[in-house]
Design a protein around this motif. Structure first.
Motif, PDB file in Angstrom:
ATOM      1  N   SER A  60      11.177  -0.078   0.951  1.00 47.68           N
ATOM      2  CA  SER A  60      10.500   1.174   0.846  1.00 47.68           C
ATOM      3  C   SER A  60      10.561   1.640   2.502  1.00 47.68           C
ATOM      4  CB  SER A  60       9.082   1.180   0.460  1.00 47.68           C
ATOM      5  OG  SER A  60       8.043   0.276   1.114  1.00 47.68           O
ATOM      6  N   PRO A  61      11.668   2.066   2.804  1.00 47.67           N
ATOM      7  CA  PRO A  61      11.905   2.207   4.318  1.00 47.67           C
ATOM      8  C   PRO A  61      11.271   3.698   4.877  1.00 47.67           C
ATOM      9  CG  PRO A  61      14.105   2.531   3.189  1.00 47.67           C
ATOM     10  CD  PRO A  61      12.775   2.001   2.164  1.00 47.67           C
ATOM     11  N   TYR A  62      10.919   4.446   3.561  1.00 46.04           N
ATOM     12  CA  TYR A  62      10.457   5.645   4.132  1.00 46.04           C
ATOM     13  C   TYR A  62       8.672   5.756   3.872  1.00 46.04           C
ATOM     14  CZ  TYR A  62      15.159   6.646   3.915  1.00 46.04           C
ATOM     15  OH  TYR A  62      16.559   6.911   4.144  1.00 46.04           O
ATOM     16  N   GLY A  63       8.297   4.483   3.523  1.00 45.77           N
ATOM     17  CA  GLY A  63       6.821   4.386   3.044  1.00 45.77           C
ATOM     18  C   GLY A  63       6.823   4.332   1.686  1.00 45.77           C
TER      19      GLY A  63
ATOM     20  N   GLU B  24       4.821   8.517  -6.420  1.00 42.05           N
ATOM     21  CA  GLU B  24       5.352   9.096  -7.480  1.00 42.05           C
ATOM     22  C   GLU B  24       6.629   8.276  -8.004  1.00 42.05           C
ATOM     23  OE1 GLU B  24       4.597  11.722  -9.320  1.00 42.05           O
ATOM     24  OE2 GLU B  24       2.697  11.501  -7.953  1.00 42.05           O
ATOM     25  N   HIS B  25       7.226   7.549  -7.171  1.00 36.12           N
ATOM     26  CA  HIS B  25       8.563   7.033  -7.242  1.00 36.12           C
ATOM     27  C   HIS B  25       8.216   5.283  -7.639  1.00 36.12           C
ATOM     28  CE1 HIS B  25      12.575   5.350  -6.665  1.00 36.12           C
ATOM     29  NE2 HIS B  25      12.352   4.640  -5.982  1.00 36.12           N
TER      30      HIS B  25
ATOM     31  N   LEU C 277       0.885  -1.174  -0.012  1.00 36.71           N
ATOM     32  CA  LEU C 277      -0.164  -0.023   0.029  1.00 36.71           C
ATOM     33  C   LEU C 277       0.989   1.161  -0.006  1.00 36.71           C
ATOM     34  CD1 LEU C 277      -2.814  -1.095   2.528  1.00 36.71           C
ATOM     35  CD2 LEU C 277      -2.918  -1.079   0.097  1.00 36.71           C
ATOM     36  N   VAL C 278       0.268   2.225  -0.609  1.00 37.40           N
ATOM     37  CA  VAL C 278       1.100   3.525  -0.573  1.00 37.40           C
ATOM     38  C   VAL C 278       1.201   3.932   0.974  1.00 37.40           C
ATOM     39  CG1 VAL C 278       0.847   6.162  -1.083  1.00 37.40           C
ATOM     40  CG2 VAL C 278       0.098   4.414  -3.061  1.00 37.40           C
ATOM     41  N   GLY C 279       2.503   4.315   1.135  1.00 39.84           N
ATOM     42  CA  GLY C 279       2.946   4.819   2.538  1.00 39.84           C
ATOM     43  C   GLY C 279       3.261   3.623   3.431  1.00 39.84           C
ATOM     44  N   GLN C 280       3.191   2.290   2.912  1.00 43.32           N
ATOM     45  CA  GLN C 280       3.490   0.996   3.757  1.00 43.32           C
ATOM     46  C   GLN C 280       4.904   0.814   3.844  1.00 43.32           C
ATOM     47  OE1 GLN C 280       1.382  -2.435   2.395  1.00 43.32           O
ATOM     48  NE2 GLN C 280       2.808  -3.602   3.645  1.00 43.32           N
ATOM     49  N   LYS C 281       5.521   0.798   5.087  1.00 47.53           N
ATOM     50  CA  LYS C 281       7.040   0.557   5.005  1.00 47.53           C
ATOM     51  C   LYS C 281       7.225  -0.697   5.029  1.00 47.53           C
ATOM     52  CE  LYS C 281       7.794   4.680   7.841  1.00 47.53           C
ATOM     53  NZ  LYS C 281       8.305   5.176   9.219  1.00 47.53           N
TER      54      LYS C 281
END
Lengths: 359, 244
Positions: B145-148, B152-153, B137-141
């Protein structure tokens, strides 16, 4: 098409017909030049014999469909050309690791990368030394005529079933695209093929007499993986002892020995005739199996007293050359003629190189 | 004493390697029970993935094949084309199916391949240690994806069930979850329906199962079920996406 009359056929189509006659009923492939005549022939002919032709979404998918069909106990094949074989290499490693039989045709084209669509012999290393990951081998047949390709197909399927390994036909695009007269008379060599009691076909936990089938190449404990590898290596050793095929042409008492496989070997025979006119006695060693490699036969032909040196001819930068050098082990000089890409050497070039060696 | 529940014989007695609280064990049981209840164990073939369920052939008490990462639908195609009477299913995670294996799953559906896929979506790579999945999910760490997850990336999470439902060859597509007893009962029904779709020769069937990964999410099993309900279900709505 089971008559024994000679007919003019393109290499690719003849190989496909030979596969059907050898009992292959499943073909999974993907278009790539110069082997498209194989899937096209299969698409037209398989439905007539109750077989299945299926065009996969990629070479990757095609070889994994082969894995599934082979695991289900079917006689199955795929074909491709160099870049497509690179894509299949992962799957071939899994086929080898899961001890499954299948038949793969590579109509080699020029490389590296997208290369060309002309004939090449640049995939020798890939076919004989691995290609995919891990310590596995395929039996690799390298026919030098359409008739020989046809004659080797039944053998290829039988060898695959006998040893439960993938078997490849390594042909250059010339073999695939040229037309030659062929006849389909070759019968099985009478091998007694083992029953596929390991196949996953559905298991009844009360009534089945066999174990539950698990088609797998995962052996997470290193002792178990060692056991698999020991089993494979023992099989490869047996294959090296029993399945070598080689043609020795004019080698006895020769001054020079040419070493070549596939179409190039035929050009070498023309060069040998040209050399004879000049009074130079030249022979040819032609591996028909490039794995298992005819190491002993190559050695014995070249180590003869009469031989001044050997010349390896390939449409590559020199790949089989390495196996020839291992076989000769420094006992005689070994030279090379060939170019990578798709430049096919002429008989005159080969003759000139032989004359040069004599100076 | 009356027996009110027993383990299905379509599961072996092997001790499962899954982490405590993981949903895989639940889904294995549902699949095995569905096969048992339909009476097709003797013709069922499991094609198992690379990922946490890589050892599933040890647990399903039926003929099985291990596929390369993402290739299970191609392997299942080969099996089904050889023996159309077999009941063939793939069991795949979100890395296997929704990332490396997208070509194989899309084209198996596109051909209307008469196989069933059980797709476990737990929004993370479990076996390799908690990396970002296409379904994260977007924002999931995660460890990659250590910053969530930043859309965009690296884009937004992929909705596999909805995507495959648009394909002509798919015959039955449903998304379920195994976060509560009620949802588990619904999941079982969906899995059974998917196998029935295959048996009826209607085409490709898939059940997407929203599941948890307490270990790599860094939560207790109870917390992970709550997180699934509050975060995954709103983005991945449950229900039948296609039925013909």
């Amino acid at each position: 098409m089971t008559n024994t009359k000679k007919q003019l056929m393109k290499g690719c189509e003849a190989i496909a017909e030979a596969a059907i006659q050898a009992g292959c009923r499943y073909f999974f492939g993907y278009p790539i030049t110069p082997q498209n005549d194989i899937p096209e022939y299969m698409a037209a002919q398989m439905p007539k014999v109750g077989g299945t032709y299926l065009q996969a979404e990629s070479e990757v998918a095609a070889i994994n469909m082969v894995y599934g069909a082979a695991g289900a106990g079917a006689r199955v094949m795929t074909s491709s050309s160099s870049p497509g074989i690179s894509l299949k290499s992962e799957g071939i490693s899994y086929v080898a690791g899961a001890e499954l039989p299948c038949f793969i045709v590579n109509m080699m084209r020029g490389g590296p990368g997208l290369g060309s669509i002309q004939a090449s012999q640049g995939d020798y290393f890939q076919a004989t030394k691995g290609g995919g990951h891990g310590d596995y081998k395929m039996v690799v047949y390298a026919p030098s005529s359409v008739q020989e390709a046809v004659d080797l197909v039944q053998e290829a399927f039988d060898v695959a079933d006998t040893y439960r390994i993938p078997v490849m036909m390594l042909a250059d695009g010339i073999i695939g695209q040229m037309m030659e007269p062929v006849e389909f008379t070759k019968k099985s060599e009478g091998r007694k093929l083992p029953e596929k009691t390991w196949a996953a076909t559905g298991w009844d936990r009360e009534k089945s007499t066999r174990e539950r089938a698990v088609i797998n190449s995962l052996y997470i404990e290193h002792e178990e993986l060692q056991e698999l590898n020991d089993r494979l290596q023992a099989r490869y050793k047996e294959i090296q002892e029993k399945e070598v095929k080689v043609e020795l042409y004019n080698t006895e008492g020769a001054e020079y020995i040419l070493c070549a496989y596939g179409t190039v070997a035929r050009i070498c025979k023309s060069a040998i005739a040209l050399a004879a006119k000049k009074g130079i006695k030249v022979g040819l060693v032609r591996p028909i199996t490039v794995w298992p490699f005819p190491t002993k036969q190559v050695h014995d032909a070249i180590a003869q007293k009469s031989v001044k040196g050997a010349l390896v001819v390939e449409i590559s930068a020199g790949q089989m050359l390495e196996d020839i050098k291992i076989a000769v082990n420094g006992e005689k000089p070994v030279d090379f003629l060939g170019k990578p890409g798709s430049i096919v050497p002429t008989a005159e070039e080969i003759l000139n190189k032989i004359i040069e060696l004599g100076r | 004493m009356e027996t009110v529940f027993k383990k299905t014989p379509v599961l072996t007695d092997a001790v499962m390697h899954y982490c405590p609280g993981c949903g895989h064990g639940i889904v294995h049981r549902l699949v095995a029970e569905a096969i048992d209840e339909l009476g097709v164990a003797n013709k069922a073939i499991a094609v198992v993935p690379v990922g946490c369920a890589v050892f599933a052939y040890r647990y399903f008490n039926i003929d099985s094949m291990e596929a390369a990462h993402g290739r299970a639908p191609a392997v299942a195609t080969g099996i089904k084309r050889v023996n159309p009477d077999n009941v063939v299913f793939t069991y795949q995670g979100d890395g296997d199916l929704a990332s490396i294996g997208t070509a194989e799953i899309v084209h198996a559906a596109h051909r209307g391949e008469k196989i069933t896929t059980i797709f476990i979506n737990n929004a993370i790579y479990g076996m390799t240690g908690g990396q970002m999945a296409p379904t994260t999910l977007v924002g999931q760490k995660t460890t990659t994806s250590p910053y969530g997850r930043d859309k965009e990336h690296c884009g937004s999470p992929i909705r596999i069930a909805e995507m495959l439902a648009t394909i002509e060859g798919s015959a039955y597509i449903e998304r379920v979850a195994v976060n509560s007893p009620g949802n588990i009962i619904k999941a079982k029904k969906a899995i059974k329906k998917a196998f029935e779709t295959q048996l009826a020769g209607k085409g490709f069937s898939l059940v997407e199962v929203l599941s948890n990964c307490p270990t790599n999410w860094g939560m207790s099993p109870a917390e992970s079920m709550k997180w699934l309900e509050e975060n995954m279900i709103p983005y991945y709505p449950l229900g039948v996406k296609k039925e013909v």
